[in-house]
Design a protein around this motif. Sequence first.
Motif, short mmCIF file in Angstrom:
data_model
loop_
_atom_site.label_atom_id
_atom_site.label_comp_id
_atom_site.label_asym_id
_atom_site.label_seq_id
_atom_site.Cartn_x
_atom_site.Cartn_y
_atom_site.Cartn_z
N GLN A 182 45.62 34.67 31.66
CA GLN A 182 44.46 34.67 32.54
C GLN A 182 43.58 35.89 32.20
O GLN A 182 44.06 37.02 32.21
CB GLN A 182 44.89 34.76 34.01
N ALA A 183 42.34 35.62 31.89
CA ALA A 183 41.44 36.73 31.56
C ALA A 183 41.26 37.66 32.76
O ALA A 183 41.10 38.87 32.61
CB ALA A 183 40.09 36.20 31.10
N LEU A 184 41.29 37.10 33.95
CA LEU A 184 41.20 37.88 35.18
C LEU A 184 42.41 37.55 36.05
O LEU A 184 42.76 36.38 36.23
CB LEU A 184 39.92 37.57 35.96
N THR A 185 43.05 38.57 36.60
CA THR A 185 44.15 38.38 37.54
C THR A 185 43.74 38.99 38.86
O THR A 185 43.48 40.19 38.95
CB THR A 185 45.43 39.07 37.02
N GLU A 186 43.69 38.14 39.89
CA GLU A 186 43.23 38.59 41.21
C GLU A 186 41.87 39.27 41.10
O GLU A 186 41.63 40.34 41.68
CB GLU A 186 44.27 39.51 41.86
N ASP A 187 40.97 38.66 40.30
CA ASP A 187 39.61 39.14 40.10
C ASP A 187 39.53 40.51 39.42
O ASP A 187 38.50 41.19 39.48
CB ASP A 187 38.85 39.20 41.44
N LYS A 188 40.61 40.91 38.78
CA LYS A 188 40.63 42.18 38.06
C LYS A 188 40.81 41.92 36.57
O LYS A 188 41.60 41.06 36.16
CB LYS A 188 41.75 43.08 38.57
N PHE A 189 40.08 42.67 35.77
CA PHE A 189 40.26 42.67 34.32
C PHE A 189 41.19 43.84 34.01
O PHE A 189 40.81 45.00 34.13
CB PHE A 189 38.91 42.83 33.62
#
Length: 364
Positions: A182-189
């Motif tokens: 996932q490029a973003l996890t919980e809207d975090k990079f």
Amino acid sequence: MKKIIFFHLLNDYSGSPKVLSQVVEAVSKKGFEAELFLGGKGSAGFLSSVSCIQRRYFYKRFDNKLLTLISYSASQLVLFLKLLRYKNKSAVFYVNTLLPFGAALAGKVLGIKVVYHIHETSIRPKPLKVFLRWVVQKCSSENIFVSHFLARTEGFSNVDSRVIYNSVPYAMEAAAQRHVYQALTEDKFNVLMICSLKSYKGVNEFVELAKLLSNNPAIQMKLVLGATDAEVADFFSGITLSGNLEIISSCSDVVPHYQRASVLLSLSKPDEWVETFGLTILEGLSFGIPCIVPPVGGPVELVSDGVEGYLMSSDRVKDIADKLEYLQSNPEVCYSLSEAAKLKSLSFSSEKFESGVLGVFDGN
């Protein structure tokens, strides 16, 4: 039954003991009798739980480099004298890294085959490196190199050699196969770096990156270090750390960190330390993580610029920060890099690694 006696200087959570633990596992599964000599007293690391007889010999590190060099020299004299009592000439002495030279000298005196598994090129002071190479030249029957770069750089004209790429351990390999990037996890990079607590590993550059990116709330920096809490506290004493930086110490299980990572960094400084392979890079690739790595040494055999990630020197901190923001803003690029990373990692399977290692002992 063939007996293989392994030698390593310092057990910790760095790459060379991790690879050696895989070698011990491979030969044990094959039915060889394995024994391991480790320097120091019970230090925690990847070799702590290997399933073979373990023996300890004297070694102690000091903050003072001269004292450490004296301790190291004494440790190899102790090891050499211990081994002179050894009589089984059908055994193999397997020397992991250039450092346990006492074992190689003992093997030469006793007429026992010596195999070196060479991981490093950056050894200081230079006279020590010259001496260690002389020991290899005189004592080794066969050398294993972890990359073609290292074989070219540190090869020996009169010693048989082969390149055996490192691999991801079976348990981690299985976890990586199940992982969906996932490029973003919980809207975090999530920007990850895993390394030893050494300035030449680019730790300070990672801290600087975190400061440069601190105004971007979507980017989270995570530094996983092979060091104790006390060592981490001492290293960062007096250094202001930005709020987007998380530091984790003494981590034996890095899988959860790979599972949450959006990109992996390797920031080793080539003028001080050349990465000869980059095991954390391969581990990152196996989880489909795009990697930004040094443009020299072994990492070039793992990452092609713009394919599985990017080749960027650690002194280009601002450029790396810009690249991270670009990737954070363009997840489709991350997914393309991720697919290529996963595919590249398949070339470095555990089966290939074990086959290569066991091939060293065929006919011996």
